[in-house]
Design a protein around this motif. Sequence first.
Motif, mmCIF file in Angstrom:
data_model
loop_
_atom_site.group_PDB
_atom_site.id
_atom_site.type_symbol
_atom_site.label_atom_id
_atom_site.label_comp_id
_atom_site.label_asym_id
_atom_site.label_seq_id
_atom_site.Cartn_x
_atom_site.Cartn_y
_atom_site.Cartn_z
ATOM 1 N N TYR A 30 -19.168 -5.661 33.564
ATOM 2 C CA TYR A 30 -18.376 -5.476 34.930
ATOM 3 C C TYR A 30 -18.213 -6.729 36.338
ATOM 4 N N MET A 31 -18.809 -7.733 35.912
ATOM 5 C CA MET A 31 -18.792 -8.526 37.039
ATOM 6 C C MET A 31 -17.370 -9.393 37.130
ATOM 7 N N SER A 32 -16.535 -9.577 35.629
ATOM 8 C CA SER A 32 -15.155 -10.094 35.532
ATOM 9 C C SER A 32 -14.242 -9.128 35.933
ATOM 10 N N ARG A 33 -14.896 -7.476 35.909
ATOM 11 C CA ARG A 33 -14.138 -7.336 36.219
ATOM 12 C C ARG A 33 -13.601 -6.647 37.838
ATOM 13 N N LEU A 34 -14.783 -6.778 38.344
ATOM 14 C CA LEU A 34 -14.979 -7.198 39.183
ATOM 15 C C LEU A 34 -14.448 -7.729 40.096
ATOM 16 N N ALA A 35 -14.464 -9.045 40.090
ATOM 17 C CA ALA A 35 -13.571 -10.105 40.070
ATOM 18 C C ALA A 35 -11.997 -10.266 39.806
ATOM 19 N N ASP A 36 -11.924 -9.574 38.563
ATOM 20 C CA ASP A 36 -10.237 -8.982 38.449
ATOM 21 C C ASP A 36 -9.978 -8.766 39.842
ATOM 22 N N ASN A 37 -11.117 -6.973 39.391
ATOM 23 C CA ASN A 37 -9.930 -6.270 40.575
ATOM 24 C C ASN A 37 -10.048 -6.971 42.116
ATOM 25 N N PHE A 38 -10.743 -7.755 42.510
ATOM 26 C CA PHE A 38 -10.928 -8.465 43.404
ATOM 27 C C PHE A 38 -9.984 -9.605 44.460
ATOM 28 N N GLU A 39 -9.714 -10.695 42.712
ATOM 29 C CA GLU A 39 -8.008 -11.077 43.157
ATOM 30 C C GLU A 39 -6.649 -9.936 43.071
ATOM 31 N N SER A 40 -7.091 -9.298 42.437
ATOM 32 C CA SER A 40 -5.540 -8.450 42.466
ATOM 33 C C SER A 40 -5.206 -7.908 43.799
ATOM 34 N N VAL A 41 -6.971 -7.719 44.686
ATOM 35 C CA VAL A 41 -6.437 -6.781 46.353
ATOM 36 C C VAL A 41 -6.182 -8.026 46.911
ATOM 37 N N LEU A 42 -6.060 -9.857 46.954
ATOM 38 C CA LEU A 42 -6.479 -10.646 47.363
ATOM 39 C C LEU A 42 -4.795 -10.810 47.835
ATOM 40 N N LEU A 43 -4.254 -10.999 45.642
ATOM 41 C CA LEU A 43 -2.871 -11.396 46.046
ATOM 42 C C LEU A 43 -1.790 -10.449 46.209
ATOM 43 N N GLY A 44 -2.527 -9.320 46.394
ATOM 44 C CA GLY A 44 -1.655 -7.590 47.103
ATOM 45 C C GLY A 44 -1.810 -8.068 48.302
ATOM 46 N N THR A 45 -2.323 -8.118 48.933
ATOM 47 C CA THR A 45 -2.774 -8.822 50.919
ATOM 48 C C THR A 45 -2.064 -9.812 50.452
ATOM 49 N N ALA A 46 -1.550 -10.953 50.512
ATOM 50 C CA ALA A 46 -0.923 -11.954 50.655
ATOM 51 C C ALA A 46 0.392 -11.454 50.511
ATOM 52 N N ALA A 47 0.565 -10.094 49.662
ATOM 53 C CA ALA A 47 2.495 -10.101 49.493
ATOM 54 C C ALA A 47 3.167 -9.914 50.603
ATOM 55 N N GLU A 48 1.397 -8.965 50.768
ATOM 56 C CA GLU A 48 2.190 -7.664 51.952
ATOM 57 C C GLU A 48 2.643 -8.471 53.313
ATOM 58 N N LEU A 74 -2.164 -15.746 57.545
ATOM 59 C CA LEU A 74 -1.024 -16.203 56.628
ATOM 60 C C LEU A 74 -2.235 -17.098 56.050
ATOM 61 N N THR A 75 -3.024 -17.730 57.239
ATOM 62 C CA THR A 75 -3.787 -18.887 56.764
ATOM 63 C C THR A 75 -4.717 -19.005 55.732
ATOM 64 N N ARG A 76 -5.292 -17.695 55.991
ATOM 65 C CA ARG A 76 -6.905 -16.630 55.293
ATOM 66 C C ARG A 76 -6.122 -16.671 53.528
ATOM 67 N N ALA A 77 -5.044 -15.729 54.121
ATOM 68 C CA ALA A 77 -4.186 -15.547 52.383
ATOM 69 C C ALA A 77 -4.112 -16.173 51.855
ATOM 70 N N LEU A 78 -3.138 -17.512 52.190
ATOM 71 C CA LEU A 78 -3.051 -18.701 51.870
ATOM 72 C C LEU A 78 -4.440 -19.087 51.169
ATOM 73 N N ARG A 79 -5.662 -19.347 51.708
ATOM 74 C CA ARG A 79 -6.866 -19.879 50.974
ATOM 75 C C ARG A 79 -7.020 -18.934 49.761
ATOM 76 N N ASP A 80 -7.085 -17.767 50.181
ATOM 77 C CA ASP A 80 -8.019 -17.472 49.214
ATOM 78 C C ASP A 80 -6.801 -17.194 47.720
ATOM 79 N N VAL A 81 -5.552 -16.903 47.994
ATOM 80 C CA VAL A 81 -4.196 -17.019 47.061
ATOM 81 C C VAL A 81 -5.126 -18.931 45.948
ATOM 82 N N LEU A 82 -4.743 -19.340 47.074
ATOM 83 C CA LEU A 82 -4.680 -20.770 45.952
ATOM 84 C C LEU A 82 -7.065 -21.059 45.448
ATOM 85 N N ARG A 83 -7.714 -19.936 45.709
ATOM 86 C CA ARG A 83 -8.376 -20.015 44.966
ATOM 87 C C ARG A 83 -9.020 -19.214 44.108
#
Length: 100
Positions: A30-48, A74-83
């Motif tokens: 569950y936690m791994s899938r939650l993290a995977d989904n959250f990462e996907s959202v962060l990357l999608g937000t950065a692309a937008e 963009l700074t916030r998104a870049l920080r998220d993508v770097l993480r």
Amino acid sequence: MTAPNELRLLPWSGPEGKPCYLNTDDKSGYMSRLADNFESVLLGTAAELLEQASDALDDQDVGPEDLRGLAKELTRALRDVLRVATSRGLLLAVSDPHRR
């Protein structure tokens, strides 16, 4: 017990902005899938945001306040993508220790 270099850096922060790690052998849990989904959202937000930034830079009518707000996002998104990139890089290093 999992070695510290095998812990998964999660895409969110804990109290006081400290990093959170996941200690599990179940990559489909569950936690791994939650993290995977959250990462996907962060990357999608950065692309937008990247698309918005590209459009804003082409628009001569965009004011400095709008550009400043966009730069903050963009700074916030870049920080998220770097993480996310750091986390995935650490996971790759653990799964293939000869990789470097």
